[in-house]
Structure formats: structure tokens, C-alpha cells
Design a protein around this motif. Structure first.
Motif, mmCIF file in Angstrom:
data_model
loop_
_atom_site.group_PDB
_atom_site.id
_atom_site.type_symbol
_atom_site.label_atom_id
_atom_site.label_comp_id
_atom_site.label_asym_id
_atom_site.label_seq_id
_atom_site.Cartn_x
_atom_site.Cartn_y
_atom_site.Cartn_z
ATOM 1 N N UNK A 36 0.980 -1.105 0.170
ATOM 2 C CA UNK A 36 -0.111 0.002 0.037
ATOM 3 C C UNK A 36 0.845 1.220 0.048
ATOM 4 N N UNK A 57 -3.689 10.912 8.281
ATOM 5 C CA UNK A 57 -3.803 10.154 6.894
ATOM 6 C C UNK A 57 -4.552 10.723 5.876
ATOM 7 N N UNK A 58 -4.166 11.213 4.757
ATOM 8 C CA UNK A 58 -4.800 11.609 3.785
ATOM 9 C C UNK A 58 -5.176 10.475 2.701
ATOM 10 N N UNK A 59 -4.098 9.502 2.464
ATOM 11 C CA UNK A 59 -4.477 8.570 1.701
ATOM 12 C C UNK A 59 -4.004 7.123 2.065
ATOM 13 N N UNK A 60 -4.648 6.009 1.560
ATOM 14 C CA UNK A 60 -3.736 4.781 1.682
ATOM 15 C C UNK A 60 -4.272 4.075 0.644
ATOM 16 N N UNK A 61 -3.676 3.449 -0.276
ATOM 17 C CA UNK A 61 -4.072 2.859 -1.735
ATOM 18 C C UNK A 61 -3.768 1.579 -1.674
ATOM 19 N N UNK A 62 -4.236 0.782 -1.962
ATOM 20 C CA UNK A 62 -3.960 -0.506 -2.254
ATOM 21 C C UNK A 62 -3.203 -0.676 -3.685
ATOM 22 N N UNK A 85 -1.619 5.578 -9.622
ATOM 23 C CA UNK A 85 -0.593 5.719 -8.585
ATOM 24 C C UNK A 85 -0.028 4.240 -8.823
ATOM 25 N N UNK A 110 3.487 11.016 -2.050
ATOM 26 C CA UNK A 110 3.038 9.739 -1.440
ATOM 27 C C UNK A 110 4.106 9.372 -0.333
ATOM 28 N N UNK B 36 -13.420 11.469 0.174
ATOM 29 C CA UNK B 36 -12.744 10.313 0.072
ATOM 30 C C UNK B 36 -13.537 9.130 0.226
ATOM 31 N N UNK B 58 -8.037 -0.320 5.242
ATOM 32 C CA UNK B 58 -7.457 -1.012 4.289
ATOM 33 C C UNK B 58 -7.226 -0.042 3.015
ATOM 34 N N UNK B 59 -8.053 0.854 2.979
ATOM 35 C CA UNK B 59 -7.768 1.921 1.603
ATOM 36 C C UNK B 59 -8.488 3.160 2.280
ATOM 37 N N UNK B 60 -7.777 4.411 1.810
ATOM 38 C CA UNK B 60 -8.580 5.471 2.036
ATOM 39 C C UNK B 60 -8.014 6.364 0.547
ATOM 40 N N UNK B 61 -8.916 6.559 -0.348
ATOM 41 C CA UNK B 61 -8.709 7.144 -1.377
ATOM 42 C C UNK B 61 -9.056 8.492 -1.756
ATOM 43 N N UNK B 62 -8.324 9.635 -2.395
ATOM 44 C CA UNK B 62 -8.904 10.797 -2.373
ATOM 45 C C UNK B 62 -9.687 10.704 -4.020
ATOM 46 N N UNK B 81 -11.189 8.703 -9.311
ATOM 47 C CA UNK B 81 -9.709 8.959 -9.199
ATOM 48 C C UNK B 81 -9.253 8.021 -10.077
ATOM 49 N N UNK B 116 -16.061 16.274 3.438
ATOM 50 C CA UNK B 116 -15.631 17.780 4.077
ATOM 51 C C UNK B 116 -16.684 18.639 3.494
#
Lengths: 674, 674
Positions: A36, A57-62, A85, A110, B36, B58-62, B81, B116
Motif C-alpha cells: 500500500x 492520513x490523507x490517503x492509503x491505496x492498495x 498511482x 506519497x 474520500x 485497508x484503503x482511503x482514496x482521495x 480517481x 468535508x
């Protein structure tokens, strides 16, 4: 499937597996990915070395898709998620044949990476620096950030709660002066990460270890071995090893004394007259004192205070002639109100704030500047301070304290963010001390000891001490906690460890009892160094010269320690030669014994002694585990084959066993007659 | 820019803005996005109504790109995205002209949303259900999950620490029985979310409010008004309003008594003989008792225990003839070892575990089955239990306790996940009670009161009480905490609130003092209902009949309360008619006074009384704030124009002011002569 240098990279249905010497390291599919990436903003606050660390945390992408491309010396795996990404993993070996994984996010915005290493449910994990609460790290996350180790370190204790309420200082199980992104798996490999950013190694899951990095890149190295002894030799081959200790270390106890030359002389005389073997005086207040509500504090202006320590320059050679060293104290900060700080400031050697002005850290009722160790001139100047003010004075050693307090909002000469340099700082501080010895030809003669550490401390910190235990019996912050600390450091490649006899932190209702001091003394006789500390509020604590019985106890235990000198010296030499630590987990030599992997409060001292310190109040017997071997009770001569045993454990006779067929058996035999 | 139904949707450089009646609601660009989506796995553990809630994220995607398409009655905005992830936002109005935002992730595997909303740094935020520690919610995140409210609720207090150590029950500032995803902004709009999933409304940032939803969809509604009174009328137009209270409520205090019919009679007589106005006896142990280490607990088998309460069926009409109601107790669980539970189990009316068997919740040394309120037959059966066992017996009311304990791993008849139903449960429980009254024609005659709530409780819970305060003076869990609780509920559309006189939770070293009981009594005379509670360890607490002075105090304050009957009744009628709460924040009527927005421990009681309860021990005067108006001290007749004033505040004369030109001034004048 392709293989190269023991690496096997195998395409699977919708992913791949990566093995190294038959250990499965990575396993990736679209559904169960291994990588990730993301973006976060660190929210780090420091108060007196205690850190509150959060990630916005702004993003977490698999990264679900992986494309493998062969390269001349390995592979490049490109991980992507759709068209937006991506990150790249370079797989290869370094010059020494270690597996090397180089991760790099394709966009520097990132700045977070989560990598899952394959694991088996039954694996045990050890290391990650000095861990006071857990030895086997499986089942928990371990944030890796050098800091104060906390006062209490367990939210269930009243001491911790008080410390939390008063200064957010209570800490938790993972708080440590010496974290390190290095661990050993019972699959008999080590994994080491080169970075110094904030990391979190999470060993909670049965099928993977999740390593989180607060940076846009990470380099991991792996090596395998047939057994743990060889594995530690390989690990210390990578990280470096500690040189042998000065010979005088084995000649007795180093007495922590404060109050001036005559107080030192008086206490030294008292102890020697009582039959105590003394190898040195450690006077942390050699540079003067400052009174604060926490207790007496050292004046952070690193030069001899000739008022408090009158005629010290003449007394040191006199003591040396009697086999007694004088040890002092230094740390990498300079009291803002004193002349050394003023000089450093004038020369531009302090770290800066956002406005380009000197950064001053609050240390508890006083401030200090931070010497900028990334500035080569500042580094050399500070090394000269050590050479001129400590070595030239005749110090036989010193406590090289602190190193954990680099604030993340200070600015450094090398242009690297203080957030990234924070963890690296203690090792830089160690290196500065080490080079001062090396360049004056004093390595192996002078001893400095540190509590803070990181990757690099293996080579440059010549001796660790366990930092500031509470003067109590708590598992997480008392006597007991020193054993997992020593063992986890051992598995991280640092093999020399000792602790303040009697503990240090004396706050709230804690006062050191006589029993605690004596039990700690018993334990320390079976570590590579014996050294006392008065604690931060000496008047509240039982001290080594408090009564005749205590002095006699120190006489006995220093005799035990000095009797073992040839044996300990040999163990220290092994550590210097091959990285085999002096205090060892049992499984290092009994790897087929499943129980050996679960013990955190007993250890092997060298190859042939097994030690189980009594760490509960009021006990006069003790139950411990012996692996299958021929064991002799050091005090009774009784023999055991192995298994759980309960033995008498009066004060002065800590549970210690030796191997019947040890080449040192005759020496061990003599302990019975002390 | 296009506008429709007061909605303005405007394309900007690389995004859009959405305004509603000139309030900026959403602002989106690629760099500062508003949405997100992600995926997580909830990790929720419950121990006796205390929840540990973590997200395995597991994921957080803008979602950076937004494409707007006009539709017949609004717009569809597609957020994406790259080519891999997307969500859709439908923008429109509902039939009543409210702005409606419907968010839906395009993949259901994406079960997390962060939205937001635009904000201004100076905005204040109120509501989110019953908040005990903060009234203005700006500056903090507020997780929204119905649970026990915690014992202590502040990690800096020793009580909280003890509760945490013993049962993870200490709680924190946001723990509440009655959370709700509804808030009012000082931009004079409300925002309400239809969902019942776990949410976190984070009001920390100056430029936005971040709303997190643990679901793949969310529906938000907004309405604006010219002033707060109108805004609350609109909000309660959406949510529903409470009917007027039974007339007997204003006729005195409801005495919380346990121990059987004769104990009730005796205490009733004692109090009446002492001049106390008594409107009822509330006997929570009417169904029998069970002893546990926490204290005496009620037997959770909801029918008259004729052994402990002999001849209750005859005594109730007798008491009624004297103007005294008999109130009992029920909750939505059935003790596993008793016959009602056995019947519910046989009928298949209990919620299930993963194996399809009845789920039993541990409630502290006993277990109980959970009546499945999503099963229409179970719901009707339970309503019948209320009708037959409580109403037909002649109860004038009851505590409808609990509702917060729906475990997330139980299985429900309606097939909806218990994680989603958890928050909705208290409102379902309220509805069951409400309908029992409605269907028997007893609405407005019988009173039930609840602590747990959620969206829907506005319509169906006819009276709230503040739950289980500690019997202490702490801000976060003592007397003081009841005021922000009432005010935040008021801003969430529930206008009827009272509390246990003297508090409830009696643990550790806490014991209720006489002073606390009397101060709480003073305060409660200026709330819509006066009701006492013995606490969970009655023997440790000062009780209403403990001495003659206390009885006289209750006599005085119940006289004050009953004197105010016409005024309070009128305020309650306003609440029923237009949602104007009985206990009101000062800014409702003094919206130009900046200070009115920051006060959380004083309130308006109806339009014309200002009350500032004394909530510190040992005080005999009190400082409070009066907005600009003509105020008369209710006890001295002294007049004030406004500003900070310090007044004498002896026991029995809590700081209370009335508006000089109130139409009720003559009535208020009489208070001086009581």
C-alpha cells in the motif's frame, strides 16, 4: 519461476511470490496484496522526550497490480493501481549476497508505505531494539521512535497514570530509548531496514508482518542462517560489533556518587573498608548541579566544576593508582544559560528554529541548545569538548546520556528533515563519542555507556545501559524489565548491556527499598558491568552505604562478579569477535526447546551460566525453567536435568546454574565458597 | 453557475462549489478535495456497554476529479480517481425543500466515506445528540456511537483511571447514551444524516468539518433559517417532537425508592409529613432484585414481584387517589435465567449468535437475552408485555432503561448488520414504549423516560434523563455535566431533559455528600422534572430522608417547582408545538451576544428564567454571565442589566434570574417568599 542468488521469484495466478533461501518473503495477489502507498502529515508533539505521534492520513491505496521485469542483477516489480498511482520494488542482492528490497513510490507526495511480509502463524519475532515489556514481539504493533521509555509503561498501573496526568510521561509497552527496524524471525532470517523515518512494525496478524514507513522509500535487507548464533554473526556483520570492554570493568562495581571530591573519597573508603571491590566512581555532577522539582539535576555545561569537585585533577591519578577510575557525564545538549552553549551558538553550531534562530529545548525547568551533529564542524568541535574536557582530565569513562530528544520542528545543517533524523540521532551521538576514543587511542581503555540507540549503535556505542527504571518491582518498568531489554537488544545485534543497580526514577510514592537494591545487585553481578545509581531523589532511596548489611552484600556480590572475570571477559570477547551477545536468550543454544522461545525473565550469561533474577518483592524461593542439559545450582551444587524447578533464593544467592560439563566448571565451583 | 431550489452549483477552475441559501456547503478542487472513499474492517469489542472501536483501514482514496451532470431535479456529480475508483453524489431537494445530498460509492466493497463540508474558522457547532463534556463541538472529533457514557469520562481523573483499569469503563469526552449525526452551525443551518452506521464528525479543522461514515452510502439533509428558534422548529419538523408531559409531573418530586411496598409507603409519608410535594414513587425494583458486586440490581423479568411489592395492585389506586403515581422499570433485555426470557426464546424472539442460537449478553454477573425489535412479532409481543405487566398494573410511568448494548456480532431478524442497527436500537426501543402508550390511549397520562437515544427519539422518547452521573462534583461526569447534556440535546431537537437528583454511580471512593444532593435538588427544580435516585450503592449515599434539614430542603424546592407549574407547562407546550426546548442555550434568544455561544454551565429555563447551577463543592457564591436585558435575582429582587455578576448562592437559592418584563413576573415574584 526464475531464481538468482538464492532468490526465487514465481508468478502465480494474479500475482507473485518471492522467496529467499526457501523462506517465503513476499506473497502478492490482487485480492491479498503486499503493498500500500499513501500520504499523511505527521502530527508529532514532544514534551521532555515524551512524544505524542499521530498521522493525519490523507490517503492509503492498495497497489493491486504487479508487473515483473527482469533486470541485469535482479528484477524490477512495478506496482500499480489503475492509471493513477504506482511504486517500484527493486529486488536483488547486495555485494555480500543479502537479499535487498528497494521500494520507491513514484510520486514523492506519497510519503507513506505499508509492506506486508509473509509470515507463518507459529513464527516468533525478536529484536526491534531494546524492548522492555515484550521479548517475543508477535501479536502486537511496535512503533519505532526513540524517546524516553516512560515512567510506569503500563496504563494499568497507578504510577503510569500519575506520570501521564502530570507530564504525559507514563509511556506504553513500546516506548524505548533504542528502537531499531531490525528483527529476527524463527524462520531463521533477519530483516533490517536502512531508513530512520518513523516506522511501525506490526506483528499482530498470523499470516503477515505489516511494516509501515513514513517516507517515500525504504530499503530492506535479509539474511538467513542455519542457526541463531550464525544469524547473529551475520547480522552484526552488517551492523557492526562492540569492541571488548576495558579490563578494569571486571574488577568491581562502579559507584554512582554525587556531591564532590570528598564525598566520593569518603564513600569509596567506606565501601573498600567493607570489603567491596570498587573499579570506579561515577560522578554525574562533575560539571556542577542545578536544583529542580524533579530532583538534583546535572549542570549541562560539560567541563569540570572545580568548586564542587575541588582537586579532582590530582585525585584522579591517585585513584587510578588504586585501581579506581573516575567516570563523568555528558549529553548532546548545552544548557542555554551557560558558556559552552554561548560558544556553540556564536559558532553557529546549534540546530535552528523556523526563523533561523537557535532552537532551545525545554528539559524540565531549564532550556538547552541542541548541538547540530549533522554539521561537520559542530560535530568536530563537540568531539574536541569530549577530548579536552573529559579525556584530558583523566576520565576513565562517562555516561553519554540522552540522544532521544531531537525535536521534529528543528532545522539541521544537512538539510534533512528532523523527522527523518530523529531516530538516527542517538547513533550519531554514539559515533561522536566513539571517534573521540578512537582518535585519542583510548578505545578499550575508556568506557562510555549510553541508553539511546539506533542502527549504528552496534558499532559505535561501546556499552548500553537500560536507562531509567523505576525504583520498584513492576514488570514493565522495574528490575524485571531489564532482562527483556538486554535480550531484545541482543537479537538486534548489541551484546553489551547493564543497568542502574537499584533503578533510577524516584517519583510520586516510589522509594527504593533495601530489598530492591540488594536484588538488583544480585542480578547485576551476572551482567557485564556493575554500576550503581543514587536515583533522581537520592534521599528517598536506599543506598549502597546505608547500613553494614548492605555494604557486606555488595562485598559478596562484587566478589562473585570479579571471580567470574575470566569467564565474562571471554564472553565479551566472543561478542566482539562474532556478535554472540553476553546475555543470551535460551533458544540461542537450545533451539529445539519450544519453551525457550517464550522466556523473557531468564537468560544465559555467556554459554554456560543460566540466570533467573528474582524480581518480586518478599520472595525467598524462585521457580524457573531449565532446558535439557546437566545443570548445577551455583550455590548448593545440586544438579538438575532440566524442566521447571523451584529453588531457594535468599538474598545474595540469585537463581544461577552452570553447565556441569563446562570448561569453566572449576571456576563456577568456587562461587559456592564466597 | 446553475441554481435550483436555493441551491447554487458553480464550476470553478478545477472543481466546484455548492451553496444552499447562500451558505457554502461543499468546495471541491483537485488539490483540496471534499470526498474520500475507502475500505475498512470494523474491530468493535463490547464489555458491558463499553466499546473499544477500531478501524482496520485497508484503503482511503482521495476522489480528485468531479464531473457534474444536470438532472431533472438537481445534479449528479461523479467523483473519480483515475479509472479505478468512483462515487456518485446526487444533489437535490426533498419534498419539503431541504437540501438533500445522497452519496453512494460505486463499489460496495468501499465501505468508508469521508466528506468535508465547508466551514468558516469562526463557526460554532452544537448538537450531535447528548454531549456531556462539550457544548460547542468545534475543535474536536466526535465519534457517534451509542454506549455507556463512561465513569469519570476524563483520563485525568482518578475515578476514570480506576474505571478503565477495572472494566475499561472510564470513557472519554464523547461517550454518550444518545449520539446523533445532526448538528447546528452558527451559519444558521442544520445538517442531519439519515444513516445509523458508526460515524465520526470531526470539527477540528478551521476550514472544514470532516464527516466519516462506516457505510457505502450516506444521505445528508440541510435546512437554513433566519434565527435559531426557527431553525429548531424546522429541525424538529424533520425529526419529530415530544408530546406534552402528563400534568402530574409538575406536582412535585418523583421519589426513587427501593425495597418494597411498605418502604415506599413509609418514605412517602415521611416526605409528605415534612412538607415535600411528591408526585410519584419510582421503584425500579418492582420486579425483584439480584445482588451483585456492583450493588443491588433489578431482576430483569418484567412483571410485578408480589413478594417484594406485596399488595402493590391495591396500593397503586390508593396512592393515585392521593396524587401519587407509581412508576416502575423496564429495559429491552430479559434475564436469561427467568421465565420471560424463556418464553421469548421459545417463540424465537431473541437475537441470534453466529450459530443461530440465542445471543446472551453479559451484564455484570448475569446474562440477558436481547429482544429482537426488528422482528415485528417480537416487537409486538414486547409491547404487550409493557401493556399487560406495566400499564394494566396501573403504573404511571417507568424508566425505559438501556438500549445501548446491541452487540455488533449478533444477528437480527431484518437481516441488517447489527453494526448498522446498533445506533438505531435506542430509537426502536423508544418507539415500542411510545406505541404501547399510544395504543392504550395513555399518551400524556403515563410517562416513560429514557437515557439512550438516536434519530427518532425526538418523536418517540417522551422524556430523556441524563443517565448515570457520578455522585461527585466532576465537570465531565458530575452535576455540571447535565447542563451541556440538556443543551446539546436541545440543539439536536429533543427539548425535555432531567437527571437523577444526586447522581447515580457510586463506586470506588465516591459517596454522595449531603451538599451534592441538595445542590442537585436546587438545580432540578429548574428542569422539567424532579426525580431522585438512591444510586447503585444506596448505603454509601446521602438520601432525601437522611435528616430533617434535607427533608425541609426538598419541601422548599418542590414548592419552588410546583409554584412554577404554569410557566413550565407553558414551556413544555411550546416544545411540543414548535420544538423550542425547555432548557435553552442563551444564544437562542441572545444571538448577537458573542459570549452566549461559549456558556455551557448556565441556561435559559423557558424564555424568561436564567439558571446557573452551583456545581462546585463548598461554594456560597457564584459568578455567572447575564446577556443584555433586565434581570431580576429570583431570591433577592436585585436587578441587573447584564454582564458578569457574582451573587450569593446559599443552598436552596441557586443562581436564578427572571426577565423583569416577563409576562410571568408576578409568578416569579412569589418565589422570594417561599
Amino acid at each position: 519461476m526464475s531464481t538468482l542468488h538464492n532468490i526465487a521469484l514465481k508468478n502465480t495466478d494474479n500475482g507473485f511470490t518471492l522467496s529467499f533461501q526457501d523462506r517465503l518473503i513476499l506473497s502478492h495477489t490482487v485480492e491479498t496484496p503486499c503493498l500500500w502507498i499513501g500520504a499523511g502529515e505527521a502530527d508529532i508533539e514532544m514534551f521532555r522526550g515524551n512524544f505524542s505521534i499521530k498521522d493525519k492520513l490523507n490517503e492509503k491505496i492498495t497497489l493491486t497490480e504487479a508487473t515483473i521485469a527482469a533486470q541485469s542483477a535482479g528484477w524490477a516489480i512495478r506496482f500499480t493501481r489503475g492509471d493513477t498511482v504506482s511504486a517500484t520494488l527493486l529486488v536483488g542482492t547486495d555485494k555480500q549476497g543479502r537479499l535487498e528490497l528497494k521500494l520507491k513510490n513514484d510520486a514523492t507526495s506519497h510519503n507513506r508505505i505499508w509492506l506486508r511480509l509473509a509470515a507463518q502463524p507459529e513464527d516468533h519475532i525478536y529484536g526491534c531494539g531494546e524492548q522492555f515489556s515484550y521479548f517475543d514481539l508477535r501479536g502486537k504493533p511496535f512503533p519505532l521512535w526513540t524517546s524516553e521509555q516512560g515512567v510506569g509503561r503500563n496504563k494499568q498501573t497507578y504510577v503510569t497514570w500519575q506520570a501521564d496526568c502530570k507530564e504525559n510521561a507514563g509511556g506504553d509497552y513500546y516506548w524505548t530509548f533504542f528502537p531499531q527496524p531490525t528483527f529476527v524471525s524463527t524462520q531463521k532470517y533477519y530483516c533490517h531496514v536502512d531508513n530512520s523515518c518513523y516506522m511501525n512494525f506490526d506483528f499482530s496478524a498470523p499470516e503477515f508482518h505489516e511494516l509501515a514507513f513514513w517516507e517515500d522509500n525504504a530499503t530492506l535487507r535479509f539474511e538467513c542462517a542455519e542457526n541463531y548464533v550464525d544469524l547473529l554473526e551475520k547480522l552484526t556483520g552488517l551492523l557492526g560489533r562492540q569492541p571488548e570492554l576495558p579490563d578494569w570493568v571486571y574488577d568491581g562495581v562502579t559507584l554512582g556518587i554525587q556531591g564532590g571530591t570528598e564525598v566520593c573519597q569518603q564513600k569509596l573508603d567506606t565501601m573498600r573498608n567493607g570489603g567491596v571491590k570498587v573499579n570506579g566512581i561515577w560522578a554525574q555532577d562533575w560539571s556542577g548541579i542545578r536544583m529542580t522539582s524533579f530532583g538534583k539535576r546535572v549542570m549541562w555545561n560539560w567541563k569540570w566544576n572545580s568548586e564542587l569537585y575541588s582537586q579532582l585533577d590530582e585525585r584522579i591519578p591517585h585513584w587510578n593508582g588504586e585501581g579506581v577510575q573516575f567516570l563523568s557525564y555528558i549529553n548532546p545538549y548545552l544548557a542555554s544559560d551557560k558558556d559552552l552553549c554561548e560558544e556553540a551558538s556564536r559558532r553557529g553550531y546549534l540546530t535552528k528554529d523556523a526563523h533561523g534562530k537557535d532552537y532551545h529545548v525545554e528539559f524540565g525547568e531549564f532550556y538547552a541548545g541542541v548541538i547540530d551533529l549533522t554539521n561537520p564542524q559542530a560535530y568536530e568541535w563537540y568531539k574536541e569538548v569530549i577530548k579536552k574536557n573529559l579525556i584530558a582530565l583523566g576520565c576513565g569513562g562517562w555516561m553519554a546520556d540522552f540522544g532521544e530528544y531531537l525535536p521534529t520542528d528543528t532545522f539541521l545543517h544537512n538539510g534533512v528533515s528532523a523527522e527523518i533524523m530523529h531516530n538516527a540521532w542517538p547513533a550519531l551521538w554514539a559515533k561522536c563519542n566513539y571517534e573521540a576514543l578512537e582518535e585519542t587511542g583510548k578505545l578499550g581503555e575508556i568506557l562510555f555507556f549510553m541508553r539511546a540507540g539506533y542502527t549504528g549503535s552496534q558499532k559505535h556505542s561501546v556499552m548500553m545501559w537500560a536507562g531509567d527504571q523505576n525504583v520498584d518491582w513492576s514488570l514493565d518498568d522495574g528490575l524485571a524489565s531489564v532482562v527483556p531489554a538486554a535480550l531484545s537488544l541482543a537479537m538486534t545485534g548489541h551484546g553489551l548491556h547493564h543497568s542502574d543497580i537499584g533503578g533510577y526514577t524516584t517519583l510520586f510514592d516510589m522509594k527504593r527499598s533495601k530489598e530492591l537494591l540488594l536484588r538488583w545487585c544480585d542480578f547485576s553481578a551476572f551482567t557485564p558491568m556493575m554500576r550503581t545509581h543514587e536515583g533522581n531523589r537520592p534521599g528517598d532511596n536506599w543506598q549502597f552505604d546505608a547500613d553494614a548489611e548492605t555494604i557486606a552484600h555488595f562485598a559478596r556480590m562484587t566478589t562473585v562478579f570479579t571471580t567470574l572475570k575470566p569467564y565474562i571477559k571471554d564472553a565479551v570477547a566472543q561478542n566482539a569477535k562474532s556478535g554472540l551477545p553476553v546475555m543470551r536468550p535460551l533458544f540461542l543454544h537450545y533451539e529445539d526447546d519450544a519453551q525457550a522461545y517464550t522466556l523473557k525473565y531468564q537468560y544465559l550469561f555467556g554459554r554456560d551460566l543460566l540466570v533467573a533474577p528474582v524480581h518480586e518483592e518478599g520472595r525467598r524461593n524462585w521457580t524457573l525453567y531449565l532446558p535439557q542439559d546437566s545443570w548445577v545450582n551455583a550455590w548448593t551444587g545440586e544438579t538438575h536435568r532440566g524442566g521447571e524447578v523451584t529453588v531457594d533464593a535468599p538474598l545474595g544467592k540469585p537463581p544461577v546454574f552452570y553447565r556441569q560439563h563446562s570448561e569453566w566448571a572449576d571456576l563456577f565451583d568456587t562461587l559456592r565458597h564466597i
